[in-house]
Design a protein around this motif. Structure first.
Motif, mmCIF file in Angstrom:
data_model
loop_
_atom_site.group_PDB
_atom_site.id
_atom_site.type_symbol
_atom_site.label_atom_id
_atom_site.label_comp_id
_atom_site.label_asym_id
_atom_site.label_seq_id
_atom_site.Cartn_x
_atom_site.Cartn_y
_atom_site.Cartn_z
ATOM 1 N N PHE A 239 0.809 -1.218 0.000
ATOM 2 C CA PHE A 239 0.000 0.000 0.000
ATOM 3 C C PHE A 239 0.847 1.276 0.000
ATOM 4 O O PHE A 239 0.390 2.338 -0.453
ATOM 5 N N LEU A 240 2.076 1.202 0.499
ATOM 6 C CA LEU A 240 2.838 2.417 0.770
ATOM 7 C C LEU A 240 2.986 3.354 -0.430
ATOM 8 O O LEU A 240 2.821 4.575 -0.274
ATOM 9 N N PRO A 241 3.305 2.874 -1.646
ATOM 10 C CA PRO A 241 3.396 3.829 -2.767
ATOM 11 C C PRO A 241 2.101 4.604 -2.998
ATOM 12 O O PRO A 241 2.138 5.774 -3.389
ATOM 13 N N LEU A 242 0.975 3.959 -2.747
ATOM 14 C CA LEU A 242 -0.304 4.658 -2.846
ATOM 15 C C LEU A 242 -0.481 5.633 -1.685
ATOM 16 O O LEU A 242 -0.930 6.771 -1.871
ATOM 17 N N LEU A 243 -0.135 5.211 -0.487
ATOM 18 C CA LEU A 243 -0.285 6.067 0.685
ATOM 19 C C LEU A 243 0.533 7.347 0.553
ATOM 20 O O LEU A 243 0.142 8.401 1.061
ATOM 21 N N GLU A 244 1.658 7.246 -0.154
ATOM 22 C CA GLU A 244 2.497 8.432 -0.336
ATOM 23 C C GLU A 244 1.820 9.485 -1.213
ATOM 24 O O GLU A 244 2.216 10.655 -1.198
ATOM 25 N N LEU A 245 0.798 9.089 -1.950
ATOM 26 C CA LEU A 245 0.033 10.060 -2.728
ATOM 27 C C LEU A 245 -0.748 11.010 -1.835
ATOM 28 O O LEU A 245 -1.209 12.065 -2.277
ATOM 29 N N ASP A 246 -0.913 10.630 -0.553
ATOM 30 C CA ASP A 246 -1.683 11.428 0.390
ATOM 31 C C ASP A 246 -0.846 12.542 1.009
ATOM 32 O O ASP A 246 -1.392 13.539 1.477
ATOM 33 N N ILE A 247 0.468 12.378 1.058
ATOM 34 C CA ILE A 247 1.322 13.400 1.680
ATOM 35 C C ILE A 247 1.946 14.244 0.573
ATOM 36 O O ILE A 247 3.150 14.301 0.391
ATOM 37 N N ASN A 248 1.085 14.933 -0.141
ATOM 38 C CA ASN A 248 1.456 15.666 -1.346
ATOM 39 C C ASN A 248 0.466 16.824 -1.511
ATOM 40 O O ASN A 248 -0.718 16.659 -1.197
ATOM 41 N N PRO A 249 0.918 17.984 -1.970
ATOM 42 C CA PRO A 249 -0.024 19.103 -2.149
ATOM 43 C C PRO A 249 -1.202 18.778 -3.069
ATOM 44 O O PRO A 249 -2.275 19.378 -2.944
ATOM 45 N N LYS A 250 -1.021 17.819 -3.966
ATOM 46 C CA LYS A 250 -2.101 17.433 -4.887
ATOM 47 C C LYS A 250 -2.826 16.180 -4.402
ATOM 48 O O LYS A 250 -3.331 15.391 -5.200
ATOM 49 N N LEU A 251 -2.896 15.992 -3.079
ATOM 50 C CA LEU A 251 -3.496 14.762 -2.547
ATOM 51 C C LEU A 251 -4.933 14.569 -3.026
ATOM 52 O O LEU A 251 -5.358 13.437 -3.272
ATOM 53 N N VAL A 252 -5.682 15.640 -3.173
ATOM 54 C CA VAL A 252 -7.076 15.497 -3.609
ATOM 55 C C VAL A 252 -7.133 14.920 -5.015
ATOM 56 O O VAL A 252 -7.841 13.934 -5.274
ATOM 57 N N GLN A 253 -6.376 15.521 -5.925
ATOM 58 C CA GLN A 253 -6.360 15.036 -7.306
ATOM 59 C C GLN A 253 -5.812 13.608 -7.378
ATOM 60 O O GLN A 253 -6.335 12.770 -8.122
ATOM 61 N N ASN A 254 -4.760 13.339 -6.604
ATOM 62 C CA ASN A 254 -4.156 11.998 -6.600
ATOM 63 C C ASN A 254 -5.164 10.940 -6.185
ATOM 64 O O ASN A 254 -5.312 9.891 -6.835
ATOM 65 N N ILE A 255 -5.834 11.195 -5.083
ATOM 66 C CA ILE A 255 -6.744 10.192 -4.534
ATOM 67 C C ILE A 255 -7.988 10.053 -5.404
ATOM 68 O O ILE A 255 -8.521 8.949 -5.571
ATOM 69 N N LYS A 256 -8.429 11.141 -5.990
ATOM 70 C CA LYS A 256 -9.576 11.025 -6.892
ATOM 71 C C LYS A 256 -9.229 10.198 -8.129
ATOM 72 O O LYS A 256 -10.079 9.441 -8.631
#
Length: 304
Positions: A239-256
């Motif tokens: 999961f970690l590479p995906l979780l790292e998408l959350d600690i990013n200024p574009k977390l909203v766009q990443n997670i969507k």
């Protein structure tokens, strides 16, 4: 329903139509996926929920819709992120009127409040409502730290019950437990430190990538709780590479984007945010694609 501060509570994204209106149909798809996976609560209107772009009436519509949808199977919380104490009190009252069962509260927005001002802000709002409160402690992003000394004063308010621990200092979980025991429940708020925090004694996880991968997130929580640490760790490493998408200024766009890949969301964001493009988009899509190819088979985590 009183809140049990434990388990996985998704900080859900807000869904928008192509016409920039609330997309309740897609929102319902996602919330039902969360409930089916076994989450323990729903948090509305956080950073992932694009709260700063939502109109007041939209927040109320989301709250009422979610409360009606979950039908008290899990508590619904709404985030309060206001610039003034007066506005925060009004938001708390509206949340209570609309059926929310708890509040997640940030320090005052924009103005960097001092320690005394921050304490007074939280206490004044807490004394204005009967709803239980989780203080969101995220000095990295919001520049105000709620210290243990400040919590000494805040916990004089009976309805301040929990902290969303996002200091990025894993040892702070132990400090909180040593100082407050069971009086202050700990919900880890950083996806990339979630399992570590749970193993150190955090009670639960306010999660981000759960929006796209609810089953995997809940499985990690339930497995570690049952003492099946190696199985939890294997999923967490995937999961970690995906979780790292959350600690990013574009977390909203990443997670969507990740929600699109798993079929429980859309890419639409509200301006000034724009959907990802160029190399940034290619990178995020590559992370998601690899994770989808290697997605683990989960054990029967609901019946541990």
């Amino acid at each position: 329903m009183s809140i049990q501060w434990k388990g996985v509570m998704p900080a859900v994204t807000t869904k928008f139509t192509d016409n920039d209106e609330l997309d309740f149909d897609m929102f319902e798809v996602n919330i039902k996926a969360q409930l089916m996976a076994g989450v323990h609560g729903i948090v509305l209107g956080g950073t992932l929920g694009e709260a700063s772009t939502l109109l007041d009436e939209e927040k109320r519509e989301l709250t009422k819709f979610t409360v009606d949808l979950v039908k008290e199977t899990v508590p619904v919380l709404i985030n309060i992120a206001e610039q003034s104490t007066k506005a925060a009190i009004a938001a708390a009252q509206k949340a209570e009127d609309d059926g929310a069962k708890g509040l997640m509260m940030l320090p005052p927005m924009r103005y960097k409040s001092g320690d005394r001002e921050t304490v007074e802000y939280f206490k004044t709002v807490a004394n204005s409502t009967s709803l239980p409160i989780m203080v969101y402690n995220n000095p990295v992003d919001y520049k105000v730290e709620v210290t243990l000394k400040m919590f000494d004063e805040l916990l004089k308010c009976d309805n301040i019950e929990a902290v969303k621990e996002s200091t990025r200092d894993i040892s702070n979980v132990t400090r909180i437990i040593n100082r407050f025991g069971d009086r202050l429940k700990i919900m880890t708020g950083v996806d990339t430190l979630a399992l570590e925090s749970l193993l150190m004694g955090a009670d639960g996880w306010i999660a981000g990538l759960v929006c796209a991968f609810p089953k995997e997130t809940v499985a990690i929580y339930e497995l570690q709780k049952a003492g099946r640490i190696q199985e939890a760790l294997e999923i967490y490493r995937w999961f970690l590479p995906l979780l790292e998408l959350d600690i990013n200024p574009k977390l909203v766009q990443n997670i969507k984007l990740a929600e699109v890949a798993t079929g429980i969301g859309s890419e639409n964001v509200r301006a000034p945010r724009l959907i990802l493009h160029g190399e940034e988009r290619k990178h995020v899509l590559a992370v998601i694609a690899k994770s989808m190819r290697t997605r683990p088979t989960l054990p029967d985590y609901k019946n541990l």
